[in-house]
Design a protein around this motif. Structure first.
Motif, PDB file in Angstrom:
ATOM      1  N   LYS A  24     -52.836 -66.722  25.399  1.00 20.80           N
ATOM      2  CA  LYS A  24     -53.826 -65.657  25.520  1.00 20.80           C
ATOM      3  C   LYS A  24     -54.612 -65.814  26.809  1.00 20.80           C
ATOM      4  CE  LYS A  24     -54.443 -65.046  20.544  1.00 20.80           C
ATOM      5  NZ  LYS A  24     -55.421 -65.048  19.417  1.00 20.80           N
ATOM      6  N   PRO A  25     -54.053 -65.243  27.940  1.00 18.52           N
ATOM      7  CA  PRO A  25     -54.809 -65.288  29.188  1.00 18.52           C
ATOM      8  C   PRO A  25     -56.104 -64.498  29.026  1.00 18.52           C
ATOM      9  CG  PRO A  25     -52.523 -64.711  29.581  1.00 18.52           C
ATOM     10  CD  PRO A  25     -52.727 -64.642  28.115  1.00 18.52           C
ATOM     11  N   ILE A 120     -62.812 -50.724  32.142  1.00 20.05           N
ATOM     12  CA  ILE A 120     -61.353 -50.929  32.088  1.00 20.05           C
ATOM     13  C   ILE A 120     -61.087 -52.402  32.359  1.00 20.05           C
ATOM     14  CG2 ILE A 120     -59.105 -50.294  33.025  1.00 20.05           C
ATOM     15  CD1 ILE A 120     -60.393 -47.658  33.973  1.00 20.05           C
ATOM     16  N   LYS A 121     -60.289 -53.016  31.489  1.00 15.71           N
ATOM     17  CA  LYS A 121     -59.868 -54.404  31.667  1.00 15.71           C
ATOM     18  C   LYS A 121     -58.349 -54.478  31.584  1.00 15.71           C
ATOM     19  CE  LYS A 121     -64.053 -56.329  29.523  1.00 15.71           C
ATOM     20  NZ  LYS A 121     -64.574 -57.191  28.436  1.00 15.71           N
ATOM     21  N   ARG A 122     -57.835 -55.584  32.085  1.00 18.18           N
ATOM     22  CA  ARG A 122     -56.394 -55.845  31.958  1.00 18.18           C
ATOM     23  C   ARG A 122     -56.207 -57.260  31.435  1.00 18.18           C
ATOM     24  NH1 ARG A 122     -54.746 -58.881  36.599  1.00 18.18           N
ATOM     25  NH2 ARG A 122     -52.583 -58.629  35.960  1.00 18.18           N
ATOM     26  N   ILE A 123     -55.250 -57.398  30.529  1.00 20.07           N
ATOM     27  CA  ILE A 123     -54.886 -58.724  30.023  1.00 20.07           C
ATOM     28  C   ILE A 123     -53.514 -59.061  30.586  1.00 20.07           C
ATOM     29  CG2 ILE A 123     -54.443 -60.112  27.971  1.00 20.07           C
ATOM     30  CD1 ILE A 123     -56.253 -58.205  26.423  1.00 20.07           C
ATOM     31  N   PRO A 124     -53.429 -59.996  31.539  1.00 24.03           N
ATOM     32  CA  PRO A 124     -52.134 -60.331  32.146  1.00 24.03           C
ATOM     33  C   PRO A 124     -51.188 -60.949  31.128  1.00 24.03           C
ATOM     34  CG  PRO A 124     -53.979 -61.182  33.439  1.00 24.03           C
ATOM     35  CD  PRO A 124     -54.538 -60.763  32.119  1.00 24.03           C
ATOM     36  N   GLN A 125     -49.910 -60.751  31.362  1.00 27.84           N
ATOM     37  CA  GLN A 125     -48.911 -61.357  30.478  1.00 27.84           C
ATOM     38  C   GLN A 125     -48.787 -62.855  30.743  1.00 27.84           C
ATOM     39  OE1 GLN A 125     -44.751 -60.199  31.075  1.00 27.84           O
ATOM     40  NE2 GLN A 125     -44.526 -59.946  28.868  1.00 27.84           N
ATOM     41  N   ASP A 127     -49.991 -66.255  33.696  1.00 27.15           N
ATOM     42  CA  ASP A 127     -50.947 -66.680  34.712  1.00 27.15           C
ATOM     43  C   ASP A 127     -50.545 -66.225  36.107  1.00 27.15           C
ATOM     44  OD1 ASP A 127     -52.518 -67.881  32.826  1.00 27.15           O
ATOM     45  OD2 ASP A 127     -51.584 -69.860  33.052  1.00 27.15           O
ATOM     46  N   LYS A 128     -49.264 -65.975  36.291  1.00 33.52           N
ATOM     47  CA  LYS A 128     -48.779 -65.587  37.623  1.00 33.52           C
ATOM     48  C   LYS A 128     -49.358 -64.244  38.071  1.00 33.52           C
ATOM     49  CE  LYS A 128     -44.361 -68.067  37.408  1.00 33.52           C
ATOM     50  NZ  LYS A 128     -42.882 -67.946  37.460  1.00 33.52           N
ATOM     51  N   THR A 129     -49.674 -63.369  37.121  1.00 29.85           N
ATOM     52  CA  THR A 129     -50.218 -62.052  37.475  1.00 29.85           C
ATOM     53  C   THR A 129     -51.727 -61.979  37.265  1.00 29.85           C
ATOM     54  OG1 THR A 129     -49.718 -61.225  35.260  1.00 29.85           O
ATOM     55  CG2 THR A 129     -48.046 -60.882  36.959  1.00 29.85           C
TER      56      THR A 129
END
Length: 369
Positions: A24-25, A120-125, A127-129
């Motif tokens: 869970k990033p 607006i938030k983003r949850i990366p898949q 750690d690379k992104t």
């Protein structure tokens, strides 16, 4: 023993924390802002997202009034979420299957001023992104726009090409000029008849040239008187005005087949049948054995302009019981050789009119690097 157990618990705790961080990033904030609307207005936000991201979208209206429309689209037209007549959206999650630009559109249909809060938030898949750049770049896009989609026609003078006759030549072809010895009927040796097969020249048609047999003529004779008469006919042919007009300046009438050429070209005959000499019984047949001509005399001649392709057979026989005869047969064909050229000309035609168009330049969002 207690120390060892405590150490194992501590290791497991660190492992679970590490796993939890990997699975869970942490959410990454894309924007947290307020948009002000006055009168009937529409506003848009554009952000880029990485493959595997989860978009977490929330918005609320400051006084609880409704917005006419809230829409999230994978640019340019793949709608992912849409709400109408809504005052708030709380943590709407949208999965991003591939890296793309997303448009967030807000539309107000009232004249009242209002302010909305957008987060607006983003949850990366992975750690690379985690540090993926969400800001977009704007590039110019060129579109060709036609003013009218229907094809129109109008009359115009169009340049065309056609084949026209450039010149016509006349070709005289000798098919036979030979003497056949035919024995007397009472002879014990030698044949009392003779056959001369003839093949007429083949017609040819090409793009710039054609070769077509228009007629053929023959002369058959036996004896000195017949030959004298043939020579006299040639002499007269060189003086004949109508024949000269038909033959043009090709010089055919001055040759050994002048009289035959005159006969074949336009049917003008300078031949006469001699009063004396040995008779020849003859038949002229086509390839189907149909008799075209037949007769019995010291000389004969004729012109044909209908049967001009295929084969011919000249049969000659001696009806004299005592004396053998020498039968002379001369056959020529006349062909027209036409030469063509390409000529340009103008013709009125209905042609499609090129549609008017204009090139529109617009700016579109693309992923930032």
């Amino acid at each position: 023993m207690k120390n060892l157990f405590f150490l194992l618990l501590l290791c497991c705790s660190f492992y679970l924390q590490a796993q939890n961080k990997a699975v869970k990033p942490k959410p990454v904030e894309v924007c947290d802002l307020s948009l002000q609307f006055s009168n009937k207005e529409e506003q848009e936000l554009f952000y880029g997202f990485a493959t595997g991201d989860k978009i977490v979208f929330s918005f609320s209206e400051n006084v609880g009034a409704m917005l006419a429309e809230v829409e999230i689209t994978e640019f340019p037209s793949n709608v992912k979420f849409k709400e109408v007549n809504t005052a708030a959206v709380k943590e709407k999650t949208i999965e991003v299957p591939r890296a793309a630009v997303y448009r967030f559109r807000f539309r107000s249909d009232t004249k009242k001023d209002r302010t909305i809060k957008v987060q607006i938030k983003r949850i990366p898949q992975t750690d690379k992104t985690q540090t993926f750049v969400t800001a977009v770049k704007w590039v110019e896009k060129f579109d060709t726009v036609y003013q009218n989609n229907e094809t129109r026609f109008e009359k115009q003078m169009v340049k065309q090409t056609r084949r026209v006759l450039a010149r016509t030549d006349t070709a005289i072809v000798s098919l036979a000029d030979k003497t056949e010895r035919i024995a007397a009927k009472a002879s014990w040796s030698g044949s009392t008849s003779s056959k001369v097969p003839i093949t007429l020249p083949s017609n040819k048609y090409e793009t710039d040239r054609s070769y077509e047999v228009i007629a053929w003529a023959y002369w058959i004779g036996s004896g000195e008187q017949a030959e004298k008469q043939y020579s006299e006919a040639n002499r007269l042919a060189t003086l004949g005005k109508s024949a000269v007009s038909a033959a043009g300046k090709l010089g055919y009438l001055a040759g050994p087949y002048g009289a035959l050429a005159s006969l074949a070209l336009d049917g003008v005959s300078y031949f006469t049948v001699p009063r004396g000499g040995n008779n020849i019984k003859y038949r002229v047949m086509n390839k189907d054995a149909k008799i075209l001509d037949q007769g019995d005399g010291p000389a004969a001649y004729a012109r044909h302009n209908t049967y001009t392709q295929g084969t011919l057979t000249f049969e000659m026989a001696n009806d004299n019981y005592i004396e053998a005869i020498d039968a002379r047969v001369r056959i020529i064909a006349v062909a027209l050789v036409k030469t063509y050229r390409q000529e340009e000309y103008l013709e009125e035609k209905e042609v499609p009119v090129a549609r008017k168009f204009e090139v529109k330049v617009s700016k579109v969002p693309v992923l930032g690097k």
